[in-house]
Design a protein around this motif. Structure first.
Motif: not given
Length: 309
Positions: A4-15, A149-154, A159-162
């Motif tokens: 996924c081009s938008l990576t969740l913050r580490a603190d959110i994923m750990l929680r 992924k560049a298509r959805f930057v900013n 958001f997108c992925g493959a």
């Protein structure tokens, strides 16, 4: 399996992943009767009761016995070759005239053939809505994913992925077998449940709408989704990749929560039951929810979202 081009913050994923969610006994966010999916699906059973009765009579059992028989499949039954099931799922669709038909060289080509026979609504968003498909096809798999992924930057609400071909094959089969599901989203000391529903809308394209379950139960098809997910299999045969993108439909949900819901959706539907016990548990939950199995449990659902596989 997927990125996924938008990576969740580490603190959110750990929680979310490591901290066990606590659901209060009086959780107001949990819709009444959810632990008994049959209540929620009473309208579905009413709609198909004649077909259920006919099948039950054919097998010489009652409707209850038929449903129980369906719900009592062993875990061994859930271990499958995803490509084999993709072929079987699409074999049920309308076939082209015999003189024009050619035997598919692979299950992935079978997916492509079935998709090409579908009609696409003018209102359906497919891959061409977002990129020049013909130009993108000139690139290799890694370049396609990078350009996508560049298509959805900013992008503020997208958001997108493959997915690789194996993962998409499992998702495709599971979405056909189990088109609806619920996903938990952490809310304070409890969870809010979201209802997801797949639809096969056209050539190489499937959509999934994610809506708060409480709102869906109240408004049904008029409920307003929070997130829409689109899967595109245009390059599945030639490049071995399926692209996906998601859009926030309103400001009632944050980007982080939308990404989390989408990631969990993909994790359940791409689960490989041959890989681990946790993956088999995810597939079993999909089956239980869609068959109205009363053993479906939100506690098990939440536990399944805490596992990484």
């Amino acid at each position: 399996m997927f990125s996924c081009s938008l990576t969740l913050r580490a603190d959110i994923m750990l929680r979310v992943v490591r901290q066990r969610l606590v659901v209060p006994a009086t959780a107001a966010l949990r819709p009444a009767g959810l632990n008994v999916p049959a209540r929620f699906y009473s309208d579905v059973f009413d709609r198909y009761k004649d077909k259920l009765r006919a099948k039950a009579e054919k097998e010489g059992v009652s409707v209850d016995e038929l449903l129980q028989k369906s719900a009592s499949k062993t875990k061994a039954d859930e271990v499958y070759d995803p490509f084999d099931l993709v072929t079987k799922a699409n074999a049920k669709q309308e076939k082209p005239p015999a003189e024009n038909a050619e035997k598919a060289q692979s299950p992935l080509e079978a997916v492509a053939r079935a998709a090409s026979m579908s009609s696409t609504s003018a209102k359906t968003k497919d891959l061409s809505t977002f990129v020049d498909v013909e130009a993108l096809a000139k690139h290799d798999t890694k370049e396609i994913e990078m350009i996508w992924k560049a298509r959805f930057v900013n992008k503020q609400i997208e958001f997108c992925g493959a997915l690789n071909s194996d993962a998409y094959a499992r998702l495709y089969v599971n979405a056909r077998k189990y088109p609806t599901f619920v996903l938990p989203l952490p809310q304070g000391e409890g969870v809010e449940l979201y209802y997801s529903q797949w639809s096969f809308v056209g050539n190489y394209t499937i959509h999934c709408l994610i809506t708060p379950l409480a709102e869906y139960k109240l408004h049904q098809e008029y409920a307003h989704p929070r997130v829409s997910v689109m899967m595109h299999s245009d390059f599945l045969t030639d490049k071995g990749i399926a692209l996906h993108n998601a859009t926030l439909q309103d400001n009632e949900i944050s980007m982080d929560n939308a990404v989390l819901l989408t990631l969990n959706l993909l994790r359940f539907y791409t689960a490989d039951p041959a890989a681990s016990e946790h993956s088999r548990a995810k597939i079993d939950l999909l089956r239980q929810f869609n068959t109205g199995d009363t053993s479906f449990s939100t506690d098990k659902l939440i536990e399944a979202t805490e596992t990484l596989d």
